[in-house]
Design an enzyme around this catalytic site. Structure first.
Site, PDB file in Angstrom:
ATOM      1  CG  ASP A  32      -9.365 -14.888  -4.960  1.00  0.00           C
ATOM      2  OD1 ASP A  32     -10.437 -15.280  -4.471  1.00  0.00           O
ATOM      3  OD2 ASP A  32      -8.453 -14.381  -4.279  1.00  0.00           O
TER       4      ASP A  32
ATOM      5  CD  GLU B  45      -6.165 -12.009  -7.383  1.00  0.00           C
ATOM      6  OE1 GLU B  45      -6.922 -12.365  -6.467  1.00  0.00           O
ATOM      7  OE2 GLU B  45      -5.071 -11.436  -7.184  1.00  0.00           O
TER       8      GLU B  45
ATOM      9  CG  HIS C 133      -4.932 -15.951  -4.970  1.00  0.00           C
ATOM     10  ND1 HIS C 133      -4.962 -14.585  -5.163  1.00  0.00           N
ATOM     11  CD2 HIS C 133      -3.615 -16.295  -4.980  1.00  0.00           C
ATOM     12  CE1 HIS C 133      -3.727 -14.128  -5.293  1.00  0.00           C
ATOM     13  NE2 HIS C 133      -2.893 -15.152  -5.190  1.00  0.00           N
TER      14      HIS C 133
ATOM     15  CG  HIS D  46      -0.658 -10.087  -4.476  1.00  0.00           C
ATOM     16  ND1 HIS D  46      -0.989  -8.815  -4.907  1.00  0.00           N
ATOM     17  CD2 HIS D  46      -1.808 -10.801  -4.496  1.00  0.00           C
ATOM     18  CE1 HIS D  46      -2.281  -8.775  -5.171  1.00  0.00           C
ATOM     19  NE2 HIS D  46      -2.809  -9.968  -4.937  1.00  0.00           N
TER      20      HIS D  46
ATOM     21  NE  ARG E 294      -3.671  -2.427   2.347  1.00  0.00           N
ATOM     22  CZ  ARG E 294      -4.691  -2.762   1.564  1.00  0.00           C
ATOM     23  NH1 ARG E 294      -5.082  -1.928   0.622  1.00  0.00           N
ATOM     24  NH2 ARG E 294      -5.322  -3.914   1.708  1.00  0.00           N
TER      25      ARG E 294
ATOM     26  CG  HIS F 277     -10.442 -13.230   1.033  1.00  0.00           C
ATOM     27  ND1 HIS F 277      -9.090 -13.324   0.793  1.00  0.00           N
ATOM     28  CD2 HIS F 277     -10.990 -12.827  -0.136  1.00  0.00           C
ATOM     29  CE1 HIS F 277      -8.832 -12.991  -0.455  1.00  0.00           C
ATOM     30  NE2 HIS F 277      -9.982 -12.673  -1.041  1.00  0.00           N
TER      31      HIS F 277
ATOM     32  CD  GLU G 296      -4.660 -13.739  -1.806  1.00  0.00           C
ATOM     33  OE1 GLU G 296      -3.815 -12.987  -2.323  1.00  0.00           O
ATOM     34  OE2 GLU G 296      -5.884 -13.676  -2.064  1.00  0.00           O
TER      35      GLU G 296
ATOM     36  CE1 TYR H  50      -3.702  -6.719  -2.593  1.00  0.00           C
ATOM     37  CE2 TYR H  50      -3.051  -5.732  -0.508  1.00  0.00           C
ATOM     38  CZ  TYR H  50      -3.425  -6.836  -1.240  1.00  0.00           C
ATOM     39  OH  TYR H  50      -3.509  -8.064  -0.637  1.00  0.00           O
TER      40      TYR H  50
ATOM     41  CG  HIS I 221      -5.757  -7.042  -7.514  1.00  0.00           C
ATOM     42  ND1 HIS I 221      -6.123  -6.564  -6.277  1.00  0.00           N
ATOM     43  CD2 HIS I 221      -5.526  -8.368  -7.336  1.00  0.00           C
ATOM     44  CE1 HIS I 221      -6.121  -7.546  -5.397  1.00  0.00           C
ATOM     45  NE2 HIS I 221      -5.758  -8.646  -6.018  1.00  0.00           N
TER      46      HIS I 221
ATOM     47  CG  HIS J 289     -11.449 -12.226  -6.344  1.00  0.00           C
ATOM     48  ND1 HIS J 289     -10.204 -11.785  -6.748  1.00  0.00           N
ATOM     49  CD2 HIS J 289     -11.581 -11.818  -5.046  1.00  0.00           C
ATOM     50  CE1 HIS J 289      -9.613 -11.157  -5.742  1.00  0.00           C
ATOM     51  NE2 HIS J 289     -10.425 -11.170  -4.706  1.00  0.00           N
TER      52      HIS J 289
ATOM     53  CG  ASP K 140     -12.090  -9.418  -2.526  1.00  0.00           C
ATOM     54  OD1 ASP K 140     -12.115 -10.562  -2.040  1.00  0.00           O
ATOM     55  OD2 ASP K 140     -11.039  -8.838  -2.845  1.00  0.00           O
TER      56      ASP K 140
END
Length: 296
Positions: free
Chosen positions: A183, A149, A220, A74, A44, A235, A265, A77, A114, A186, A233
């Site tokens: 994923d 993804e 994922h 990964h 981030r 999880h 994840e 973001y 992403h 997702h 989204d």
């Protein structure tokens, strides 16, 4: 005779590289991982982490000496390859290129990304812009694949369907270093039912017909707090959400994922980052799925 890990989906967790890249391997081994996913910089923050040659060498040595078969990166973001904003585009391109170069250095299976979002703009134009950014990033790196993804479809995110993923691939000219990471959370959020073996078969047949399963390089496997078609989204710990134990078991035992990193994840059962207990659950559900398929 038991199956070797490489003949099965390679179960893994997202683990932290805090304290240096080799620490990620150490944490993966402690948790019983067969594969791992890592961030190579803060996910981030734009500032890249410049890993020393020594750290890269230590990571590769630790990985080679471990039972871990593969590592996935990964990406950041914050990246949005579909943005019309020149400054954000340049930052995104720099971040994606940096991740691919680190992937080259550590021998990663790929960089999971992403793709971006259209927000209030035109989706088609945003998809086209993504293709241009991806081509530039690939040209500025050597070997590491870029794994796009699928998304849950919230807020104009790109890649919410197999058709959009195919458009993104086509935007790179079908570049041989572009693949996909699907994923499960997702997928469910976007309306793809993966809650049974038969439903998963149908989804994979759709993916194969649309972009080719040879492009699928990573999974994922996350459970979902929200139902089919929710476009949210959220999880859940493995087996505790809308996909449930049977669906997660089907995903973790899918023969077409053999030798592929299959990453959980989180959140883990304790509500935090995944731990050894979560890997034990994943291995139990893989075995449960293999028995249901008549493979064990």
């Amino acid at each position: 005779m038991t199956d070797s890990p490489a003949s099965l989906p390679l179960l893994g967790l997202h683990v932290s590289p805090a304290g240096g890249l080799p620490k990620a391997v150490e944490r993966g081994v402690e948790r019983g991982c067969e594969s791992i996913q890592i961030f190579t910089q803060s996910p981030r923050r734009w500032a890249p982490t410049n890993h020393s040659d020594e750290s890269i060498a230590e990571f590769r040595e630790a990985l080679a000496a471990s039972p871990i078969e593969s590592v996935v990166i990964h990406a950041l973001y914050l990246s949005n390859a579909g943005t019309p904003d020149p400054e954000l585009r340049e930052k995104s391109l720099t971040a994606i290129t940096h991740s691919l170069r680190v992937g080259d250095q550590i021998g990663a299976v790929g960089v999971v990304l992403h793709p971006g979002s259209a927000k209030d703009g035109d989706v088609g134009e945003a998809l086209d812009r993504c293709g241009d950014v991806f081509k530039e990033a690939l040209a500025e790196s050597e070997n590491c694949p870029l794994l796009l993804e699928d998304t849950a479809g919230t807020g104009g995110t790109l890649g919410r369907s197999f058709e959009e993923l195919k458009i993104l691939l086509d935007g790179t000219g079908g570049h041989d270093r572009v693949g996909f990471c699907l994923d499960s959370c997702h997928l469910l959020a976007s309306g793809y039912d993966v809650r049974t073996t038969d439903a998963l078969d149908a989804v994979l047949a759709d993916a194969d017909a649309t972009f080719g399963l040879d492009r699928l390089r990573c999974m994922h496997v996350n459970d979902s707090q929200t139902p089919l078609g929710s476009n949210r989204d959220r999880h859940a710990p493995l087996g505790t959400g809308e996909i449930g134990e049977d669906g997660i078991a089907a995903l973790l035992s899918e023969p077409r994922f053999a030798g592929m990193p299959v990453i959980f994840e989180g959140p883990g059962v304790d509500g935090k980052e995944p731990q050894i207990a979560d890997m034990e659950i994943a291995k139990r559900l893989r075995e449960q799925g293999r028995k249901a398929r008549g493979l064990a």
